[in-house]
Every structure is written in C-alpha cells, then in structure tokens.
Design an enzyme around this catalytic site. Structure first.
Site, PDB file in Angstrom:
ATOM      1  N   GLY A 151     -68.613  53.864  65.957  1.00 37.77           N
ATOM      2  CA  GLY A 151     -69.354  53.373  64.805  1.00 37.77           C
ATOM      3  C   GLY A 151     -70.775  52.941  65.144  1.00 37.77           C
ATOM      4  O   GLY A 151     -71.737  53.320  64.468  1.00 37.77           O
ATOM      5  N   SER A 177     -72.569  53.787  67.750  1.00 36.15           N
ATOM      6  CA  SER A 177     -73.336  54.952  68.193  1.00 36.15           C
ATOM      7  C   SER A 177     -73.772  55.811  67.008  1.00 36.15           C
ATOM      8  O   SER A 177     -74.889  56.328  66.966  1.00 36.15           O
ATOM      9  CB  SER A 177     -72.505  55.797  69.159  1.00 36.15           C
ATOM     10  OG  SER A 177     -72.249  55.085  70.352  1.00 36.15           O
ATOM     11  N   VAL A 226     -65.014  48.023  63.869  1.00 43.43           N
ATOM     12  CA  VAL A 226     -65.834  47.678  65.034  1.00 43.43           C
ATOM     13  C   VAL A 226     -64.956  47.652  66.282  1.00 43.43           C
ATOM     14  O   VAL A 226     -63.788  47.245  66.233  1.00 43.43           O
ATOM     15  CB  VAL A 226     -66.496  46.298  64.804  1.00 43.43           C
ATOM     16  CG1 VAL A 226     -67.286  45.857  66.030  1.00 43.43           C
ATOM     17  CG2 VAL A 226     -67.406  46.350  63.575  1.00 43.43           C
ATOM     18  N   LYS A 282     -66.354  59.183  64.922  1.00 43.43           N
ATOM     19  CA  LYS A 282     -65.949  60.318  65.760  1.00 43.43           C
ATOM     20  C   LYS A 282     -64.555  60.074  66.305  1.00 43.43           C
ATOM     21  O   LYS A 282     -64.106  58.931  66.446  1.00 43.43           O
ATOM     22  CB  LYS A 282     -66.945  60.520  66.909  1.00 43.43           C
ATOM     23  CG  LYS A 282     -67.039  59.371  67.907  1.00 43.43           C
ATOM     24  CD  LYS A 282     -65.988  59.357  69.003  1.00 43.43           C
ATOM     25  CE  LYS A 282     -66.103  58.147  69.914  1.00 43.43           C
ATOM     26  NZ  LYS A 282     -64.975  58.048  70.869  1.00 43.43           N
ATOM     27  N   ASP A 315     -72.225  58.022  73.631  1.00 42.15           N
ATOM     28  CA  ASP A 315     -71.725  58.710  72.439  1.00 42.15           C
ATOM     29  C   ASP A 315     -72.827  59.071  71.449  1.00 42.15           C
ATOM     30  O   ASP A 315     -72.590  59.858  70.527  1.00 42.15           O
ATOM     31  CB  ASP A 315     -70.689  57.840  71.710  1.00 42.15           C
ATOM     32  CG  ASP A 315     -69.315  57.884  72.357  1.00 42.15           C
ATOM     33  OD1 ASP A 315     -69.044  58.826  73.122  1.00 42.15           O
ATOM     34  OD2 ASP A 315     -68.512  56.967  72.101  1.00 42.15           O
TER      35      ASP A 315
END
Length: 283
Positions: free
Chosen positions: A102, A104, A96, A10, A137
């Site tokens: 990532g 979430s 990461v 996202k 998230d």
C-alpha cells in the site's frame, strides 16, 4: 493543479530470494500482480507554502518524511528543482503493514501524478528507476501490471495480463516487520518456488497451469513466528481456492479463484474468522 491517481495493492504470485547482495539486501526473483483493491491519491501543487504536506484518513500512517508518498514527492521536487509546494491526500483502503504494498503504491501514484502536473515527460521506466531508493516494491507499483521483478526490485519486465480471476485477500489481526523477516532468512533452508517456470507459463498463456508454479519462499519464515497465517492459508485451500499463499512478508494471505461462487464462499467463510477480508479481481 490537482491530479488524482489510483494506487492498486499488489500480491506476489511468486516470491523468491536466491541470495543476498554485498549490501546485505536480498536479490529478488518475483512475479507480482496488481489487484482491484486500491488507495486513491490526490496531489495538488501550489506556489505557497513551498513545502510537502501529507494527509490521510488513516491514524496508522506518519505524515512526514517517514511516509513513502512524502519521499516520492521530495525526490522529484529535488531532482527537477521544482519550487512548488505539494499537498498529498491519501484515501486509504489497502490495509497498512499487510504485505500488499500500500505505501509503495501510494508513492508510485505520487510519482505518476507529479510527472503529469509538472509535465516532466518521464517514462514509466525512468520513474521506476528513480523510485527504487524509496522501497523495493515501488518500481513495480509504478507499472501496476503483471510483471517479473528481479534485482533489488528495479528490473521490471511486464508480462501478459491474467484473464479474469477473483481474489480473496484476508489480513489477520497482526503486523509483520519486513526488515525483521528479512534478517531471519536462512538461505540454506529456504525452499524456492518455480518462479522461472511460472514466468514461462504466463508468457505462453497457460494461466491455469501456472498455479502449480506459484509460491512464496518467505512463507515458512513468517509462519514460524505467526502460525495463524498457515491456518488461514489451509482454510482457503479447504474451501476450494485454486491457489492460496501469503503475499510479501505477510501477514495477508490471498486466494485465487476462477469461479465467483467459490470466491464468495471463501469470502463469506472468512468474514467471521478474520477482521479484514476483501473480494476483488486481478488487474
């Protein structure tokens, strides 16, 4: 039974926090969008052993209860009294600790996969409400589409999808602690983006106009400690990005471009400047 889910990263087209709740956590006012940079999460259920196991191709992630994907499986297994064992395999492509959600998104993918495997019949709304205890998230990542996200992160209002835009994402060689950044917020000094105007522009289909309302209230907080993020953003702007800004609490910075040629120019320019650069599209 084996189910594989795509777990998109996202970006925050707008990120604002107008206040803190009494529990000390920020109240969010954000516009988020998924991009075509994704992990792939495979979930297998089996009779024995009745445990949760997580395997990844990344040496940077825990494979126990500290992993958000593990927590997602534990929530559904406990809540719905499932006795099956769960094996989760995560093929990581999202960097990461990058501000790209990532972990979430992996957790959300596990929720969707187990909802199918166990035939729980939960709606995305129900999965999103269950997921808030994992991370703020995760509710958005359950949907992974353009959305206005408010509250603690649990209120997700889907918005019309953007037309085809190219995205260049660059992660500098540093990690940022989200809890540390949130502790440093001084609400009297915070500069708030025009999130509500952005939401209205998207609803009206005025996508090119919407760029002027994008912004991240936490940029100044993170950039004060990591000025290289500001330099990366400036570089993208000089190379012709329609908009460039930090995602989440950082350190990743993204550029939106209407033209593929411009995105390629930014991508090629940054590859020697930044260790992790991706050219993708908005979903």
């Amino acid at each position: 039974m084996i189910v594989t889910e795509k777990a998109p990263a996202k970006i925050n087209l707008a990120l604002d926090t107008p206040m803190r709740y009494l529990d000390g956590l920020p109240r969010w006012n954000m516009v988020m969008n998924a991009v075509d940079l994704a992990d792939y999460v495979t979930v297998e259920i089996h009779r024995r052993p009745q445990t949760i196991k997580v395997y990844t191709n990344s040496g940077f992630l825990p494979n126990d209860q500290r992993n958000l994907a593990y927590q997602a499986a534990h929530i559904l297994k406990t809540r719905f009294h499932q006795t099956d064992g769960v094996t989760i395999r995560i093929k990581k492509r999202i960097p990461v600790a990058a501000g790209l959600g990532g972990g979430s998104s992996d957790a959300a993918a596990v929720l969707r996969a187990l909802n199918k495997a166990w035939r729980l019949g939960l709606s995305l709304d129900e999965l999103a409400r269950l997921s808030l205890s994992i991370d703020s998230d995760v509710p958005f990542c359950v949907y992974s589409q353009t959305a206005h996200v408010t509250g603690h992160g649990e209120i997700v209002e889907p918005l019309p999808s953007f037309p085809h835009y190219w995205v260049v994402i660059a992660k500098p060689k540093l990690s940022v602690s989200t809890p540390a950044i949130l502790r440093q917020i001084n609400y009297e000094r915070l500069v708030h983006p025009q999130t509500d105007q952005l939401v209205e522009a998207i609803k009206e289909g005025k996508f090119q106009e919407s760029f002027q309302y994008m912004g991240n209230a936490l940029e100044a907080v993170t950039m004060e400690a990591h000025p290289e993020i500001a330099h990366l953003k400036e570089r993208m702007q000089k190379l012709g990005a329609d908009v460039a800004q930090m995602s989440g609490t950082g350190p990743s910075v993204f550029a939106l471009c209407h033209a593929e040629s411009r995105a390629k120019r930014i991508y090629n320019s940054l590859r020697g400047f930044c260790p992790e650069v991706y050219q993708v599209v908005l979903l």
